[in-house]
Motif scaffolding. Structure first.
Motif, mmCIF file in Angstrom:
data_model
loop_
_atom_site.group_PDB
_atom_site.id
_atom_site.type_symbol
_atom_site.label_atom_id
_atom_site.label_comp_id
_atom_site.label_asym_id
_atom_site.label_seq_id
_atom_site.Cartn_x
_atom_site.Cartn_y
_atom_site.Cartn_z
ATOM 1 N N ALA A 52 -33.058 3.879 19.385
ATOM 2 C CA ALA A 52 -32.683 2.472 19.251
ATOM 3 C C ALA A 52 -33.625 1.760 18.299
ATOM 4 C CB ALA A 52 -32.700 1.786 20.623
ATOM 5 N N VAL A 53 -33.081 0.763 17.586
ATOM 6 C CA VAL A 53 -33.884 -0.083 16.702
ATOM 7 C C VAL A 53 -33.484 -1.539 16.902
ATOM 8 C CG1 VAL A 53 -34.380 1.616 14.907
ATOM 9 C CG2 VAL A 53 -32.235 0.329 14.820
ATOM 10 N N ASP A 54 -34.449 -2.426 16.637
ATOM 11 C CA ASP A 54 -34.232 -3.866 16.760
ATOM 12 C C ASP A 54 -35.091 -4.549 15.708
ATOM 13 O OD1 ASP A 54 -34.781 -6.651 17.608
ATOM 14 O OD2 ASP A 54 -33.675 -6.134 19.417
ATOM 15 N N THR A 87 -29.242 -4.714 15.220
ATOM 16 C CA THR A 87 -29.703 -3.711 16.178
ATOM 17 C C THR A 87 -28.805 -2.488 16.079
ATOM 18 O OG1 THR A 87 -28.308 -4.552 17.972
ATOM 19 C CG2 THR A 87 -30.523 -5.489 17.781
ATOM 20 N N ALA A 88 -29.298 -1.356 16.563
ATOM 21 C CA ALA A 88 -28.485 -0.137 16.589
ATOM 22 C C ALA A 88 -28.979 0.754 17.712
ATOM 23 C CB ALA A 88 -28.550 0.602 15.253
ATOM 24 N N VAL A 89 -28.053 1.551 18.265
ATOM 25 C CA VAL A 89 -28.404 2.477 19.336
ATOM 26 C C VAL A 89 -27.519 3.711 19.238
ATOM 27 C CG1 VAL A 89 -26.777 1.451 20.985
ATOM 28 C CG2 VAL A 89 -28.778 2.689 21.832
ATOM 29 N N SER A 98 -27.689 -3.072 10.063
ATOM 30 C CA SER A 98 -28.090 -1.906 10.859
ATOM 31 C C SER A 98 -27.078 -0.788 10.662
ATOM 32 C CB SER A 98 -28.199 -2.261 12.343
ATOM 33 O OG SER A 98 -26.935 -2.644 12.867
ATOM 34 N N PHE A 99 -27.537 0.443 10.894
ATOM 35 C CA PHE A 99 -26.697 1.630 10.760
ATOM 36 C C PHE A 99 -26.959 2.565 11.940
ATOM 37 C CE2 PHE A 99 -27.244 0.017 6.495
ATOM 38 C CZ PHE A 99 -26.016 0.210 5.880
ATOM 39 N N ALA A 100 -25.924 3.322 12.317
ATOM 40 C CA ALA A 100 -26.069 4.291 13.407
ATOM 41 C C ALA A 100 -25.226 5.521 13.102
ATOM 42 C CB ALA A 100 -25.646 3.670 14.738
ATOM 43 N N ALA A 153 -24.892 -3.145 15.414
ATOM 44 C CA ALA A 153 -24.461 -4.501 15.764
ATOM 45 C C ALA A 153 -25.246 -5.558 15.005
ATOM 46 C CB ALA A 153 -24.622 -4.733 17.267
ATOM 47 N N LEU A 154 -24.583 -6.685 14.793
ATOM 48 C CA LEU A 154 -25.235 -7.903 14.330
ATOM 49 C C LEU A 154 -25.106 -8.894 15.477
ATOM 50 C CD1 LEU A 154 -26.574 -9.202 11.758
ATOM 51 C CD2 LEU A 154 -24.377 -10.336 11.396
#
Length: 361
Positions: free
Chosen positions: A164-166, A131-133, A39-41, A123-124
């Protein structure tokens, strides 16, 4: 001597399998850097000019999820774009994006919007789900307007913005972009404007918003801009470094502002159009084909925490997002090597001491 060699060999067989077991455990937890879940943010990035045409891009620090369960979080010192003179030169010098926290004398927001720290995390999870926010209050200022107070130059505010993504699995990808209130300056003061749902977006014309940088002969009273604000709907709509990759299955979210500035001189004659694209809170997560999340940790077990060394792609960096680990995963971590090497040689020294003692008896 035969007895010593036999004992030393036996001790080696006992000790080093422990190191191998520890390494194997680490390997089963780590994800593949190039193809695994990731994930990337990114809090804010800008492109001036259409993609592929003459112009430039300013990409702030991008967080990347670690290879082991944990998280990478943007530091609190990033409170605006541009952050320094180098970024200001790339951005053009007129625009400024505020990212939540401010001092009382530099408040760029409408009344009632409190100062706050942003929360930008890739985050992992312990289940290896990426996930990312990204959440904060955004304010876009055009300092070219020359207002008496910072808020006098503010044109656009996203209050309580959250993206946010999951990526729980290939068939369960979610991405969301929400905002509590949207403020736009149309003519006079900042006012609340309803934001349509879905991918329809919001389009406004003739805003008092100039170009991002100096243009010879441009008139403040005659130069106006059109704004299109939409939710990011595809991976290619993000503004990202080369190290920011997708995967077989990818979810995205973010706010994308497309500004077309019609630059005119003081008499109203057209000089040129300038296109500026800003992505706020750009996030993505990806998983490979066949990905299956691990079982959740039992109550009181290990959970995702702040990584010891957060993975971050520096602002403006266009290289790989993480250092090459060699690819085969066979390298023994330095700490483990020193630990078990020290135990082994200490044991050998102990046996030598016993051997010498028995030889003198």
């Amino acid at each position: 001597m035969t007895r010593f060699v036999t004992k030393a060999a036996a001790l080696t067989a006992v000790l080093f399998p422990l190191a191998g077991a520890g390494l194997a455990g680490a390997q089963t937890q780590a994800v593949d850097e190039k193809t695994g879940p990731v994930s990337f943010a990114n809090i804010a990035s800008v492109r001036i000019g259409d993609e592929g045409q003459r112009g430039g891009a300013l990409i702030t620090e991008t967080q990347r999820s670690p290879l082991l369960p944990g998280q990478s979080k943007l530091g609190a010192d990033r409170v605006s774009v541009p952050k320094d003179d180098g970024e200001r030169a790339t951005f053009g010098g007129h625009y400024q994006i505020d990212l939540g926290r401010y001092s009382p004398s530099q408040d760029p927001y409408p009344p009632g919007v409190a100062s706050r720290d942003h929360n930008v995390v890739a985050a992992l999870q312990a289940t290896t789900v990426p996930t990312a926010v990204a959440e904060t209050n955004y304010a876009l200022r055009d300092n070219w307007q020359g207002g008496a107070k910072p808020a006098d130059n503010t044109v656009l505010v996203l209050e309580g913005a959250k993206t946010a993504v999951d990526c729980t699995g290939p068939a369960k990808l979610t991405g969301s972009s929400s905002v509590t209130r949207l403020w736009v300056r149309q003519g006079g003061a900042l006012g609340i404007v309803p934001m349509p749902g879905g991918t329809a977006g919001l389009q406004l014309k003739n805003l008092r918003l100039g170009p991002p940088g100096d243009i010879e002969g441009a008139g403040k009273e005659t130069t106006l801009s059109d704004l299109k604000l939409t939710r990011v709907a595809g991976f290619d709509q993000l503004i990202r470094q080369d190290g920011w990759r997708g995967g077989d299955f990818t979810a995205v979210a973010g706010w994308r502002a497309e500004i077309t500035t019609h630059v005119k001189n003081a008499e109203g004659a057209a000089l040129q159009d300038v296109r500026t694209t800003i992505v706020l809170g750009g996030v993505s997560c990806s998983v490979p084909k066949g990905f299956v999340a691990k079982a959740a940790a039992p109550a009181g077990g290990t959970t995702a925490t702040q990584a010891a060394v957060p993975t971050q792609v520096p602002a403006g960096y266009l290289g790989a997002a993480a250092p090459d680990t060699g690819g085969d995963g066979s390298r023994l971590p330095l700490g483990i090597g020193l630990l078990f090497g020290g135990v082994f040689f200490a044991a050998v020294a102990l046996l030598l001491g016993r051997r010498r003692k028995s030889g003198t008896d």
